[in-house]
Scaffold this active site. Structure first.
Site, mmCIF file in Angstrom:
data_model
loop_
_atom_site.group_PDB
_atom_site.id
_atom_site.type_symbol
_atom_site.label_atom_id
_atom_site.label_comp_id
_atom_site.label_asym_id
_atom_site.label_seq_id
_atom_site.Cartn_x
_atom_site.Cartn_y
_atom_site.Cartn_z
ATOM 1 C CD GLU A 97 -2.976 -0.849 -0.059
ATOM 2 O OE1 GLU A 97 -3.019 0.266 -0.627
ATOM 3 O OE2 GLU A 97 -3.654 -1.816 -0.440
ATOM 4 C CE1 TYR A 180 -6.506 2.836 0.626
ATOM 5 C CE2 TYR A 180 -4.139 3.216 0.748
ATOM 6 C CZ TYR A 180 -5.218 2.549 0.198
ATOM 7 O OH TYR A 180 -5.010 1.594 -0.754
ATOM 8 C CG ASP A 198 -7.574 4.028 -3.129
ATOM 9 O OD1 ASP A 198 -8.798 4.012 -3.380
ATOM 10 O OD2 ASP A 198 -6.767 3.265 -3.699
#
Length: 477
Positions: A97, A180, A198
Protein backbone atom coordinates in the site's frame (compact mmCIF):
# COMPACT_ATOMS: atom_id res chain seq x y z
CA UNK A 1 -21.91 -13.94 -0.47
CA UNK A 2 -24.42 -15.86 -2.61
CA UNK A 3 -27.24 -14.55 -0.45
CA UNK A 4 -26.00 -11.01 -0.87
CA UNK A 5 -25.62 -11.39 -4.61
CA UNK A 6 -29.20 -12.58 -5.00
CA UNK A 7 -30.77 -9.79 -2.93
CA UNK A 8 -33.47 -8.00 -4.91
CA UNK A 9 -32.25 -4.76 -6.39
CA UNK A 10 -34.52 -1.75 -5.62
CA UNK A 11 -36.16 -0.15 -8.64
CA UNK A 12 -34.73 3.29 -7.88
CA UNK A 13 -31.72 4.27 -5.76
CA UNK A 14 -33.05 5.31 -2.36
CA UNK A 15 -31.45 7.75 0.07
CA UNK A 16 -31.85 7.64 3.82
CA UNK A 17 -32.74 10.92 5.56
CA UNK A 18 -29.52 11.65 7.47
CA UNK A 19 -27.87 8.83 9.41
CA UNK A 20 -24.97 10.11 11.52
CA UNK A 21 -25.96 13.68 10.57
CA UNK A 22 -23.82 13.76 7.45
CA UNK A 23 -23.51 17.36 6.19
CA UNK A 24 -25.11 18.21 2.88
CA UNK A 25 -23.03 18.79 -0.19
CA UNK A 26 -22.76 22.16 -1.84
CA UNK A 27 -24.46 23.02 -5.13
CA UNK A 28 -23.01 21.05 -8.03
CA UNK A 29 -21.11 22.89 -10.70
CA UNK A 30 -23.34 21.67 -13.55
CA UNK A 31 -25.36 23.57 -16.19
CA UNK A 32 -28.58 25.02 -14.77
CA UNK A 33 -30.85 22.98 -17.09
CA UNK A 34 -29.65 19.84 -15.37
CA UNK A 35 -30.54 21.02 -11.87
CA UNK A 36 -34.11 19.70 -12.03
CA UNK A 37 -32.84 16.21 -12.80
CA UNK A 38 -30.64 16.10 -9.76
CA UNK A 39 -32.73 18.20 -7.38
CA UNK A 40 -33.93 15.15 -5.50
CA UNK A 41 -30.31 14.18 -4.87
CA UNK A 42 -29.35 17.67 -3.69
CA UNK A 43 -32.11 17.72 -1.12
CA UNK A 44 -30.84 14.67 0.70
CA UNK A 45 -27.66 13.70 2.44
CA UNK A 46 -25.61 11.19 0.38
CA UNK A 47 -26.05 7.91 2.21
CA UNK A 48 -26.60 4.27 1.32
CA UNK A 49 -29.64 2.53 2.73
CA UNK A 50 -29.05 -0.92 4.18
CA UNK A 51 -30.74 -2.42 1.12
CA UNK A 52 -28.56 -0.43 -1.28
CA UNK A 53 -25.42 -1.31 0.62
CA UNK A 54 -26.32 -5.02 0.53
CA UNK A 55 -26.94 -4.95 -3.23
CA UNK A 56 -23.73 -3.03 -3.97
CA UNK A 57 -21.73 -5.28 -1.67
CA UNK A 58 -23.05 -8.47 -3.27
CA UNK A 59 -22.59 -7.29 -6.87
CA UNK A 60 -19.12 -5.97 -6.11
CA UNK A 61 -17.87 -9.12 -4.37
CA UNK A 62 -19.27 -11.37 -7.09
CA UNK A 63 -17.48 -9.31 -9.73
CA UNK A 64 -14.24 -9.16 -7.69
CA UNK A 65 -14.15 -12.92 -7.14
CA UNK A 66 -14.37 -13.52 -10.88
CA UNK A 67 -12.29 -10.66 -12.28
CA UNK A 68 -9.70 -9.36 -9.81
CA UNK A 69 -6.08 -9.21 -10.89
CA UNK A 70 -3.63 -11.68 -9.43
CA UNK A 71 -1.08 -9.56 -7.57
CA UNK A 72 1.75 -10.77 -5.29
CA UNK A 73 0.38 -8.94 -2.23
CA UNK A 74 -3.18 -10.23 -2.57
CA UNK A 75 -4.46 -13.15 -0.51
CA UNK A 76 -7.65 -15.13 -0.24
CA UNK A 77 -9.47 -14.06 2.90
CA UNK A 78 -9.23 -16.84 5.51
CA UNK A 79 -10.08 -16.40 9.19
CA UNK A 80 -8.43 -19.69 10.18
CA UNK A 81 -4.81 -18.83 9.32
CA UNK A 82 -2.08 -18.73 11.98
CA UNK A 83 -0.95 -15.53 13.68
CA UNK A 84 2.46 -15.75 12.00
CA UNK A 85 0.95 -15.95 8.53
CA UNK A 86 -1.49 -13.17 9.38
CA UNK A 87 1.41 -10.97 10.46
CA UNK A 88 3.27 -11.68 7.23
CA UNK A 89 0.18 -10.75 5.25
CA UNK A 90 -0.22 -7.58 7.29
CA UNK A 91 3.40 -6.64 6.60
CA UNK A 92 3.03 -7.39 2.87
CA UNK A 93 -0.17 -5.32 2.74
CA UNK A 94 1.57 -2.42 4.47
CA UNK A 95 4.56 -2.46 2.11
CA UNK A 96 2.40 -2.77 -1.00
CA UNK A 97 0.00 0.00 0.00
CA UNK A 98 2.86 2.39 0.70
CA UNK A 99 4.53 1.54 -2.62
CA UNK A 100 1.25 1.96 -4.50
CA UNK A 101 0.83 5.55 -3.31
CA UNK A 102 1.44 7.74 -6.40
CA UNK A 103 2.82 4.72 -8.32
CA UNK A 104 1.33 2.38 -10.94
CA UNK A 105 0.70 -1.28 -10.12
CA UNK A 106 2.84 -2.51 -13.03
CA UNK A 107 5.81 -0.57 -11.67
CA UNK A 108 5.33 -1.68 -8.07
CA UNK A 109 5.27 -5.45 -8.69
CA UNK A 110 9.03 -5.87 -9.26
CA UNK A 111 9.92 -3.48 -6.44
CA UNK A 112 7.58 -5.32 -4.06
CA UNK A 113 9.08 -8.71 -4.91
CA UNK A 114 12.65 -7.45 -4.45
CA UNK A 115 11.74 -5.81 -1.17
CA UNK A 116 10.04 -8.90 0.26
CA UNK A 117 12.92 -11.14 -0.82
CA UNK A 118 15.38 -8.90 1.02
CA UNK A 119 13.23 -8.12 4.08
CA UNK A 120 10.51 -10.79 4.42
CA UNK A 121 9.44 -9.67 7.94
CA UNK A 122 9.12 -6.48 9.95
CA UNK A 123 12.13 -7.47 12.06
CA UNK A 124 14.24 -7.95 8.96
CA UNK A 125 13.32 -4.48 7.75
CA UNK A 126 13.94 -2.91 11.16
CA UNK A 127 17.55 -4.11 11.06
CA UNK A 128 18.24 -2.40 7.71
CA UNK A 129 19.95 0.94 7.23
CA UNK A 130 18.38 3.90 5.47
CA UNK A 131 20.91 3.60 2.65
CA UNK A 132 20.03 -0.06 2.11
CA UNK A 133 16.35 0.83 2.01
CA UNK A 134 16.96 3.71 -0.40
CA UNK A 135 18.99 1.42 -2.65
CA UNK A 136 16.09 -1.03 -3.04
CA UNK A 137 13.57 1.82 -3.33
CA UNK A 138 15.59 3.81 -5.88
CA UNK A 139 13.46 4.73 -8.88
CA UNK A 140 10.07 4.56 -7.13
CA UNK A 141 10.16 8.23 -6.18
CA UNK A 142 8.61 9.98 -3.18
CA UNK A 143 11.44 8.69 -1.01
CA UNK A 144 9.82 9.84 2.21
CA UNK A 145 7.66 6.72 1.91
CA UNK A 146 10.75 4.50 2.20
CA UNK A 147 11.95 6.41 5.25
CA UNK A 148 8.57 6.04 6.93
CA UNK A 149 8.54 2.29 6.26
CA UNK A 150 11.91 1.89 7.97
CA UNK A 151 11.00 4.16 10.88
CA UNK A 152 7.66 2.41 11.25
CA UNK A 153 9.32 -1.02 11.31
CA UNK A 154 11.72 0.08 14.04
CA UNK A 155 8.80 1.45 16.05
CA UNK A 156 6.85 -1.82 15.67
CA UNK A 157 9.84 -3.82 16.93
CA UNK A 158 10.52 -1.46 19.84
CA UNK A 159 6.93 -0.82 20.97
CA UNK A 160 4.92 -3.82 19.71
CA UNK A 161 7.52 -6.61 19.90
CA UNK A 162 7.64 -6.89 16.11
CA UNK A 163 3.88 -7.44 15.65
CA UNK A 164 1.66 -5.09 13.68
CA UNK A 165 -1.42 -4.07 15.69
CA UNK A 166 -4.72 -5.38 14.34
CA UNK A 167 -6.85 -2.28 14.96
CA UNK A 168 -6.96 0.72 12.67
CA UNK A 169 -6.58 3.18 15.57
CA UNK A 170 -3.44 1.48 16.88
CA UNK A 171 -1.98 1.22 13.39
CA UNK A 172 -2.39 4.97 12.88
CA UNK A 173 -0.02 5.57 15.82
CA UNK A 174 2.82 4.02 13.82
CA UNK A 175 5.11 6.38 11.95
CA UNK A 176 3.92 6.92 8.37
CA UNK A 177 0.66 4.96 8.64
CA UNK A 178 -2.38 7.13 8.01
CA UNK A 179 -6.09 6.45 8.02
CA UNK A 180 -6.19 4.82 4.59
CA UNK A 181 -3.19 2.51 5.06
CA UNK A 182 -4.38 1.56 8.55
CA UNK A 183 -7.79 0.65 7.15
CA UNK A 184 -6.23 -1.44 4.39
CA UNK A 185 -4.03 -3.41 6.81
CA UNK A 186 -6.77 -3.89 9.41
CA UNK A 187 -9.41 -5.05 6.91
CA UNK A 188 -7.27 -7.09 4.50
CA UNK A 189 -4.96 -8.79 7.00
CA UNK A 190 -7.02 -8.81 10.21
CA UNK A 191 -10.62 -8.98 8.87
CA UNK A 192 -11.61 -5.80 10.70
CA UNK A 193 -14.77 -4.12 9.25
CA UNK A 194 -13.16 -0.73 8.66
CA UNK A 195 -13.32 1.28 5.42
CA UNK A 196 -10.61 2.52 3.08
CA UNK A 197 -10.74 5.58 0.86
CA UNK A 198 -8.03 6.11 -1.74
CA UNK A 199 -8.20 7.87 -5.09
CA UNK A 200 -9.90 4.92 -6.77
CA UNK A 201 -12.50 4.59 -4.04
CA UNK A 202 -13.15 8.34 -4.12
CA UNK A 203 -13.96 8.14 -7.82
CA UNK A 204 -16.27 5.12 -7.45
CA UNK A 205 -18.20 6.62 -4.54
CA UNK A 206 -18.53 10.04 -6.16
CA UNK A 207 -20.04 8.44 -9.26
CA UNK A 208 -22.29 6.09 -7.31
CA UNK A 209 -23.83 9.05 -5.49
CA UNK A 210 -23.26 11.74 -8.18
CA UNK A 211 -21.03 13.82 -5.93
CA UNK A 212 -19.30 16.40 -8.09
CA UNK A 213 -17.51 18.28 -5.30
CA UNK A 214 -13.74 18.55 -5.29
CA UNK A 215 -12.88 15.55 -3.07
CA UNK A 216 -9.86 17.14 -1.44
CA UNK A 217 -11.99 19.27 0.88
CA UNK A 218 -12.25 17.90 4.40
CA UNK A 219 -16.07 17.97 4.46
CA UNK A 220 -16.34 15.97 1.23
CA UNK A 221 -13.75 13.46 2.39
CA UNK A 222 -15.67 12.84 5.61
CA UNK A 223 -18.78 12.15 3.54
CA UNK A 224 -16.84 9.66 1.40
CA UNK A 225 -15.40 7.92 4.46
CA UNK A 226 -18.92 7.55 5.86
CA UNK A 227 -20.19 6.11 2.58
CA UNK A 228 -17.31 3.62 2.51
CA UNK A 229 -18.06 2.65 6.11
CA UNK A 230 -21.70 1.95 5.18
CA UNK A 231 -20.59 -0.50 2.49
CA UNK A 232 -18.07 -2.52 4.48
CA UNK A 233 -19.28 -5.25 6.85
CA UNK A 234 -17.75 -8.00 8.99
CA UNK A 235 -18.10 -10.86 6.50
CA UNK A 236 -15.48 -10.02 3.84
CA UNK A 237 -14.21 -6.55 4.72
CA UNK A 238 -10.80 -6.98 3.12
CA UNK A 239 -12.20 -8.32 -0.13
CA UNK A 240 -14.85 -5.59 -0.25
CA UNK A 241 -12.26 -2.83 0.18
CA UNK A 242 -10.00 -4.38 -2.43
CA UNK A 243 -12.99 -4.74 -4.75
CA UNK A 244 -13.75 -1.02 -4.51
CA UNK A 245 -10.12 -0.17 -5.27
CA UNK A 246 -9.97 -2.71 -8.09
CA UNK A 247 -13.14 -1.37 -9.68
CA UNK A 248 -11.75 2.15 -9.68
CA UNK A 249 -8.43 0.99 -11.09
CA UNK A 250 -9.75 -1.20 -13.91
CA UNK A 251 -13.34 -0.23 -14.79
CA UNK A 252 -14.26 3.13 -13.26
CA UNK A 253 -11.24 4.96 -14.67
CA UNK A 254 -10.81 8.76 -14.51
CA UNK A 255 -11.37 9.55 -18.21
CA UNK A 256 -12.67 6.40 -19.93
CA UNK A 257 -14.97 4.48 -17.56
CA UNK A 258 -16.28 1.18 -18.93
CA UNK A 259 -19.78 1.66 -17.58
CA UNK A 260 -21.35 -1.13 -19.65
CA UNK A 261 -19.04 -3.64 -17.95
CA UNK A 262 -19.45 -2.21 -14.45
CA UNK A 263 -21.20 -4.46 -11.93
CA UNK A 264 -22.65 -1.39 -10.19
CA UNK A 265 -24.14 0.45 -13.15
CA UNK A 266 -27.71 -0.30 -12.04
CA UNK A 267 -27.16 1.44 -8.69
CA UNK A 268 -24.88 4.22 -9.96
CA UNK A 269 -26.58 7.64 -9.88
CA UNK A 270 -23.90 9.17 -12.08
CA UNK A 271 -24.54 6.56 -14.76
CA UNK A 272 -28.31 7.01 -14.43
CA UNK A 273 -28.01 10.76 -14.97
CA UNK A 274 -25.77 10.27 -17.99
CA UNK A 275 -28.38 7.99 -19.54
CA UNK A 276 -31.29 10.33 -18.80
CA UNK A 277 -29.56 13.40 -20.23
CA UNK A 278 -27.69 11.92 -23.19
CA UNK A 279 -30.11 13.43 -25.73
CA UNK A 280 -30.33 16.85 -24.09
CA UNK A 281 -28.38 19.98 -24.92
CA UNK A 282 -26.14 19.64 -21.87
CA UNK A 283 -25.77 15.93 -21.14
CA UNK A 284 -24.32 14.79 -17.85
CA UNK A 285 -21.14 12.73 -18.18
CA UNK A 286 -20.04 10.10 -15.69
CA UNK A 287 -16.65 11.79 -15.81
CA UNK A 288 -18.24 14.93 -14.31
CA UNK A 289 -17.84 13.12 -11.00
CA UNK A 290 -15.85 14.02 -9.04
CA UNK A 291 -14.92 17.57 -9.98
CA UNK A 292 -11.27 17.91 -10.94
CA UNK A 293 -9.22 20.29 -8.87
CA UNK A 294 -7.21 22.83 -10.86
CA UNK A 295 -3.56 21.91 -10.59
CA UNK A 296 -1.08 24.77 -10.22
CA UNK A 297 1.55 25.12 -12.90
CA UNK A 298 4.76 23.27 -11.99
CA UNK A 299 7.49 25.39 -10.48
CA UNK A 300 10.60 25.85 -12.63
CA UNK A 301 13.91 25.42 -10.80
CA UNK A 302 17.41 25.89 -12.24
CA UNK A 303 20.32 24.06 -10.67
CA UNK A 304 24.05 23.85 -11.32
CA UNK A 305 25.41 20.33 -10.75
CA UNK A 306 29.06 19.32 -10.45
CA UNK A 307 30.27 15.74 -10.82
CA UNK A 308 33.45 16.16 -8.81
CA UNK A 309 36.05 13.45 -9.44
CA UNK A 310 38.95 12.90 -7.10
CA UNK A 311 41.96 11.18 -8.70
CA UNK A 312 44.80 10.09 -6.45
CA UNK A 313 48.18 10.85 -7.95
CA UNK A 314 51.09 8.59 -7.17
CA UNK A 315 53.64 11.01 -8.59
CA UNK A 316 53.62 14.13 -10.72
CA UNK A 317 55.49 17.25 -11.71
CA UNK A 318 54.36 20.47 -13.36
CA UNK A 319 54.14 18.97 -16.84
CA UNK A 320 52.92 15.42 -16.41
CA UNK A 321 51.10 13.19 -13.96
CA UNK A 322 49.98 9.62 -13.53
CA UNK A 323 46.48 8.73 -12.37
CA UNK A 324 45.53 5.46 -10.73
CA UNK A 325 41.98 4.87 -11.96
CA UNK A 326 41.25 2.43 -9.15
CA UNK A 327 41.49 5.35 -6.72
CA UNK A 328 39.17 7.67 -8.62
CA UNK A 329 36.09 8.65 -6.63
CA UNK A 330 33.09 10.91 -7.02
CA UNK A 331 31.80 13.23 -4.30
CA UNK A 332 28.26 12.78 -3.04
CA UNK A 333 26.54 15.08 -0.56
CA UNK A 334 23.42 14.40 1.47
CA UNK A 335 20.39 16.61 1.03
CA UNK A 336 18.84 18.28 4.11
CA UNK A 337 16.68 16.16 6.39
CA UNK A 338 13.53 18.04 5.39
CA UNK A 339 12.06 19.13 2.08
CA UNK A 340 12.29 17.60 -1.39
CA UNK A 341 14.21 14.26 -1.52
CA UNK A 342 15.10 14.70 2.15
CA UNK A 343 18.23 12.88 3.31
CA UNK A 344 19.16 11.40 -0.08
CA UNK A 345 22.57 11.48 -1.73
CA UNK A 346 23.29 13.58 -4.80
CA UNK A 347 26.13 15.30 -6.62
CA UNK A 348 27.11 18.76 -5.34
CA UNK A 349 24.57 21.25 -6.62
CA UNK A 350 23.62 24.89 -6.22
CA UNK A 351 20.29 26.57 -6.93
CA UNK A 352 20.22 29.39 -9.48
CA UNK A 353 17.96 32.40 -9.33
CA UNK A 354 17.72 33.27 -13.02
CA UNK A 355 15.94 31.37 -15.82
CA UNK A 356 18.19 29.77 -18.44
CA UNK A 357 21.39 30.82 -16.62
CA UNK A 358 24.69 31.16 -18.43
CA UNK A 359 27.59 28.77 -17.93
CA UNK A 360 29.42 31.57 -16.13
CA UNK A 361 26.54 31.92 -13.64
CA UNK A 362 26.40 28.16 -13.11
CA UNK A 363 30.12 27.97 -12.42
CA UNK A 364 30.01 30.89 -10.05
CA UNK A 365 27.23 29.21 -8.03
CA UNK A 366 28.89 25.79 -7.87
CA UNK A 367 32.31 27.34 -7.13
CA UNK A 368 30.85 29.12 -4.13
CA UNK A 369 29.27 25.89 -2.90
CA UNK A 370 32.41 23.78 -3.32
CA UNK A 371 34.52 26.39 -1.60
CA UNK A 372 32.12 26.40 1.35
CA UNK A 373 32.35 22.64 1.95
CA UNK A 374 35.80 21.70 0.58
CA UNK A 375 37.76 24.91 0.35
CA UNK A 376 38.27 24.32 -3.39
CA UNK A 377 38.76 27.39 -5.52
CA UNK A 378 38.14 26.12 -9.03
CA UNK A 379 39.75 28.85 -11.05
CA UNK A 380 42.37 28.76 -13.79
CA UNK A 381 45.18 29.03 -11.24
CA UNK A 382 43.97 26.27 -8.97
CA UNK A 383 46.60 23.65 -8.19
CA UNK A 384 43.95 21.00 -7.49
CA UNK A 385 41.89 21.18 -10.67
CA UNK A 386 43.09 19.08 -13.63
CA UNK A 387 40.09 19.31 -15.92
CA UNK A 388 36.73 21.02 -15.99
CA UNK A 389 34.20 20.40 -18.76
CA UNK A 390 30.52 21.00 -19.43
CA UNK A 391 28.75 17.62 -19.59
CA UNK A 392 25.34 18.85 -20.72
CA UNK A 393 21.87 19.81 -19.56
CA UNK A 394 19.01 17.70 -18.24
CA UNK A 395 15.41 18.45 -17.23
CA UNK A 396 14.04 16.26 -14.46
CA UNK A 397 10.27 16.36 -13.99
CA UNK A 398 8.63 15.98 -10.59
CA UNK A 399 4.86 16.23 -10.23
CA UNK A 400 5.08 19.84 -9.06
CA UNK A 401 8.61 20.89 -10.03
CA UNK A 402 10.52 20.95 -13.30
CA UNK A 403 14.20 20.93 -12.38
CA UNK A 404 16.57 22.20 -15.08
CA UNK A 405 20.13 21.04 -14.43
CA UNK A 406 23.37 22.17 -16.05
CA UNK A 407 25.98 19.54 -15.38
CA UNK A 408 29.75 19.93 -15.19
CA UNK A 409 32.57 17.51 -14.62
CA UNK A 410 35.50 18.66 -12.55
CA UNK A 411 38.50 16.48 -11.82
CA UNK A 412 40.90 17.27 -9.02
CA UNK A 413 44.14 15.54 -8.11
CA UNK A 414 45.14 14.84 -4.52
CA UNK A 415 48.14 13.31 -2.83
CA UNK A 416 47.71 9.97 -1.06
CA UNK A 417 49.48 11.45 1.97
CA UNK A 418 46.95 14.26 2.42
CA UNK A 419 44.56 13.17 5.21
CA UNK A 420 42.01 15.82 4.20
CA UNK A 421 40.94 13.71 1.22
CA UNK A 422 41.36 10.23 2.70
CA UNK A 423 37.80 9.71 3.89
CA UNK A 424 34.65 7.83 2.94
CA UNK A 425 32.10 9.89 4.81
CA UNK A 426 32.20 12.91 7.09
CA UNK A 427 30.61 16.26 7.71
CA UNK A 428 32.20 19.11 5.78
CA UNK A 429 31.19 22.48 7.23
CA UNK A 430 27.74 21.17 8.15
CA UNK A 431 27.23 19.13 4.95
CA UNK A 432 27.42 15.33 5.12
CA UNK A 433 29.57 14.10 2.26
CA UNK A 434 31.35 10.99 1.08
CA UNK A 435 33.61 9.86 -1.75
CA UNK A 436 32.33 6.87 -3.72
CA UNK A 437 34.42 4.80 -6.19
CA UNK A 438 33.66 5.99 -9.68
CA UNK A 439 32.26 2.63 -10.74
CA UNK A 440 30.50 1.97 -7.41
CA UNK A 441 27.54 4.31 -7.53
CA UNK A 442 25.26 1.47 -8.60
CA UNK A 443 25.38 0.25 -5.00
CA UNK A 444 24.15 3.59 -3.65
CA UNK A 445 20.44 4.36 -3.47
CA UNK A 446 20.24 7.19 -6.01
CA UNK A 447 17.16 8.92 -7.32
CA UNK A 448 16.33 8.55 -11.01
CA UNK A 449 17.46 12.14 -11.59
CA UNK A 450 20.88 11.57 -10.03
CA UNK A 451 21.20 8.29 -11.94
CA UNK A 452 20.57 10.14 -15.19
CA UNK A 453 23.29 12.67 -14.36
CA UNK A 454 25.65 9.80 -13.53
CA UNK A 455 24.88 8.08 -16.84
CA UNK A 456 25.50 11.33 -18.72
CA UNK A 457 28.82 11.70 -16.92
CA UNK A 458 29.91 8.13 -17.72
CA UNK A 459 29.03 8.60 -21.37
CA UNK A 460 30.94 11.87 -21.46
CA UNK A 461 33.90 10.55 -19.50
CA UNK A 462 34.17 7.38 -21.56
CA UNK A 463 36.04 4.47 -20.05
CA UNK A 464 39.05 6.32 -18.73
CA UNK A 465 38.29 5.10 -15.23
CA UNK A 466 39.39 1.52 -15.82
CA UNK A 467 42.96 2.14 -16.96
CA UNK A 468 45.98 4.09 -15.80
CA UNK A 469 46.38 7.39 -17.56
CA UNK A 470 49.36 9.61 -18.25
CA UNK A 471 49.17 13.07 -19.68
CA UNK A 472 49.72 16.74 -19.32
CA UNK A 473 47.64 18.94 -17.13
CA UNK A 474 44.77 20.43 -19.11
CA UNK A 475 43.65 24.00 -18.97
CA UNK A 476 40.20 24.78 -17.52
CA UNK A 477 37.81 25.68 -20.31
Amino acid sequence: MAELASTARPAEPQVLPTPKCIPRLGVRKLPSKRQAIIADIEDSAPCFSKEQAAVIRGDLLTWYTAHHRKLPWRFTQDSSISQDLRQRRAYATWVSEVMLQQTRVATVIDYFNRWMNKWPTVRDLASATQEEVNSVWAGLGYYRRARFLLEGAKQIVEVHEGLLPSSSKQLQKIRGIGRYTAGAIASIAFDQPVPVVDGNVVRVLCRLKAISNVPRTSSTMEILWTLAEQLVDDKRPGDLNQALMELGATICSPTSPQCLHCPLKETCVGYKLSQETQNTRNPVQVTDYPMKAVKPAPRQEYVAVCVLEKSVISGYDTDSFELDATDSCLLLVRRPKTGLLAGLWEFPSASLESDNPSLKACRAAIDKYLESILGIRANSESELVIERKLVGAYKHVFSHIHMHMKIEWMRIHVDKKDPHWDTNAKTLNGTEAKWVPINGLHDVGLTSGVKKVYEMFLEFRGRKTITKLRGKRKRID
